[in-house]
Design an enzyme around this catalytic site. Structure first.
Site, short mmCIF file in Angstrom:
data_model
loop_
_atom_site.label_atom_id
_atom_site.label_comp_id
_atom_site.label_asym_id
_atom_site.label_seq_id
_atom_site.Cartn_x
_atom_site.Cartn_y
_atom_site.Cartn_z
N HIS A 167 0.85 -1.20 0.00
CA HIS A 167 0.00 0.00 0.00
C HIS A 167 0.88 1.25 0.00
O HIS A 167 0.65 2.18 -0.79
CB HIS A 167 -0.90 0.00 1.24
CG HIS A 167 -1.68 1.25 1.43
ND1 HIS A 167 -3.00 1.37 1.04
CD2 HIS A 167 -1.34 2.47 1.96
CE1 HIS A 167 -3.44 2.59 1.32
NE2 HIS A 167 -2.45 3.28 1.88
N GLU A 168 1.90 1.25 0.86
CA GLU A 168 2.80 2.41 0.92
C GLU A 168 3.65 2.52 -0.33
O GLU A 168 4.00 3.63 -0.75
CB GLU A 168 3.67 2.33 2.18
CG GLU A 168 2.90 2.34 3.50
CD GLU A 168 1.95 3.51 3.61
OE1 GLU A 168 2.26 4.60 3.06
OE2 GLU A 168 0.88 3.35 4.24
N HIS B 18 1.97 4.59 -2.80
CA HIS B 18 2.19 6.03 -2.64
C HIS B 18 3.61 6.41 -3.05
O HIS B 18 3.84 7.46 -3.67
CB HIS B 18 1.98 6.44 -1.18
CG HIS B 18 0.59 6.30 -0.68
ND1 HIS B 18 -0.51 6.83 -1.32
CD2 HIS B 18 0.09 5.68 0.44
CE1 HIS B 18 -1.61 6.57 -0.64
NE2 HIS B 18 -1.27 5.86 0.43
#
Length: 450
Positions: A24-25, A28
């Site tokens: 998920h990170e 980003h």
């Protein structure tokens, strides 16, 4: 052996959660670096750092509390209108905003002037903030695709598993069970239409009222039966390789309401919603079947819709969880649960040696896939500190600048989300409280699938 299998299931889910958070990170991190934003930190967890290594300009590491992750981007909070950080403030809320700007200013290094997050065009900021949830959506798609196309899932088929001799309403069934009466039919009970029509277990329904149904079309068949109460309609079926046709008259009766997936709809307290619909009194035989990849998008969409429904009804569902945790009320099996609850279910499934190893592994993959779908939906809630809150802030900035340009007014500048920090803290406290409640409920009164 059972204990070891249980622990293995919990560990597998824990690894799946950790990988999902890490990726998920990454969702980003990658677009942020592509768009030139300096990213000083990429961390899994919160609190004290237990291990880290710096590569290039980014420090990668793990923190002590494994309850999420984050990347630190330079320029998350814009400076004050005059470009400075105020030394004093007139209230607590203003002080919170000023402290955030000050901390952000201290992180800025020479050369960062054009590498700040808030200076990016709105569309680039939205891509960066959508990257994390989108990564979870991709992971959910991949895990569900592996399960559906490689292992198969239990599907309700149009093969009849049982035929009831009579029809008893939900309320009457509960009344008889409470009184300890036998479940056999009483003379006053109406005969089940399927039994009267001559249908028997093993029959394969091929059409209803002129509409053909395939092997996996049980939900379609049900949707045709429900509005046909009181109507004598033709039904065709195959028995021992021979096709037969008869007529059937669905009986109007009280049945559980179902969603688009054919699953019973529950209220916030876990009770079933009921409706008066046509009913014929026969059950479906389930069969594990692999599906083509083209079926996966629809299944992912159904998962997203189901999670979104829970999120929209979250306050009522949390009240129901609290009632169940602190009373004798039952837990809603379709309600929210914490990672602890997911791990517990994973352990229980893995420890069931009577279930084939392949099916247990497929269930674990399905759990990780569903968890990623939940992370996708939850992170899009338009509240800070969630990704959806940052996306909403960027969209609002775009709207303000659009109308300023349209009416030839001065550019209003970036939206100062630092001013929303008080609300952010309130939401964060609420999220921690929700997590604590769900963890407590999953310990004292866990959801059981079996």
């Amino acid at each position: 052996m059972t204990v070891l299998l249980y622990i293995a299931g919990v560990v597998i889910i824990a690894i799946g959660v950790a990988v999902s958070i890490a990726l998920h990170e990454v969702g980003h991190l990658v677009p942020a670096k592509i768009f030139g934003v300096r990213v000083p930190q990429y961390m899994i967890g919160f609190g004290p750092t237990i291990w880290s290594r710096k590569k290039g300009e980014t420090e990668y590491g793990f923190k002590a509390i494994p309850l999420g992750g984050y990347i630190a981007m330079v320029g998350m909070y814009p400076p004050a209108r005059d470009g400075s950080v105020r030394k004093a403030s007139t209230g607590l809320f203003q002080q919170l905003a000023d402290d955030a700007r000050k901390a952000e200013a201290e992180r800025v290094q020479p050369g960062d002037e054009n590498r700040m997050f808030y200076k990016l065009p709105v569309w680039k900021r939205i891509i960066i903030m959508l990257g994390g949830p989108f990564m979870n959506l991709i992971l959910g798609f991949i895990f569900i695709a592996i399960v559906v196309t490689g292992f198969g899932t239990a599907q309700s088929t149009t093969t009849v598993s049982e035929v009831y001799k009579c029809v008893v309403t939900q309320a009457e069934q509960q009344k008889r069970q409470a009184a300890g009466d036998p479940s056999e039919c009483l003379p006053s009970d109406p005969a089940a239409p399927a039994y009267v029509a001559g249908l028997r277990p093993g029959d394969v329904i091929t059409s209803f009222n002129g509409v053909s149904v395939g092997e996996r079309d049980w939900n379609t068949l049900t949707s045709l039966i429900r509005p046909a109460a009181g109507q004598s309609v033709p039904i065709t079926y195959v028995r021992d390789g021979v096709s037969h046709e008869t007529t059937i008259k669905p009986l109007l009766t009280e049945r559980p309401a179902v969603d688009i997936n054919g699953r019973a709809i529950t209220n916030a307290d876990g009770s079933y919603q009921t409706v008066n619909v046509g009913f014929v009194g026969m059950g479906s035989q389930t069969k594990v079947m692999t599906l083509p990849i083209t079926e996966v998008p629809a299944m992912v969409g159904q998962n997203v819709s189901a999670v979104a429904g829970i999120v929209l009804d979250l306050p009522a569902r949390l009240v129901a969880v609290a009632n169940a945790a602190f009373s004798s009320a039952p837990r809603d099996p379709n309600g929210p649960m914490s990672v602890v609850g997911v791990g517990r279910i994973a352990g229980e499934i893995t420890a069931m040696e009577e279930i084939p190893l392949k099916d247990r592994f497929a269930t674990l993959l399905s759990l990780v896939g569903s968890l990623n779908i939940a992370l996708f939906v939850f992170n899009l809630i338009p509240l800070l500190p969630l990704d959806g809150g940052h996306i909403l802030g960027a969209l609002w900035e775009g709207v303000r600048r659009f109308f300023a340009k349209l009416f030839k007014r001065k550019d209003p500048g970036p939206v100062d989300i630092a001013k929303l920090l008080p609300l952010t803290y309130v939401v964060a406290i609420g999220l921690f409280a929700m997590g604590g409640l769900l963890i407590y409920a999953d310990i004292v009164k866990p959801i059981s699938l079996f």
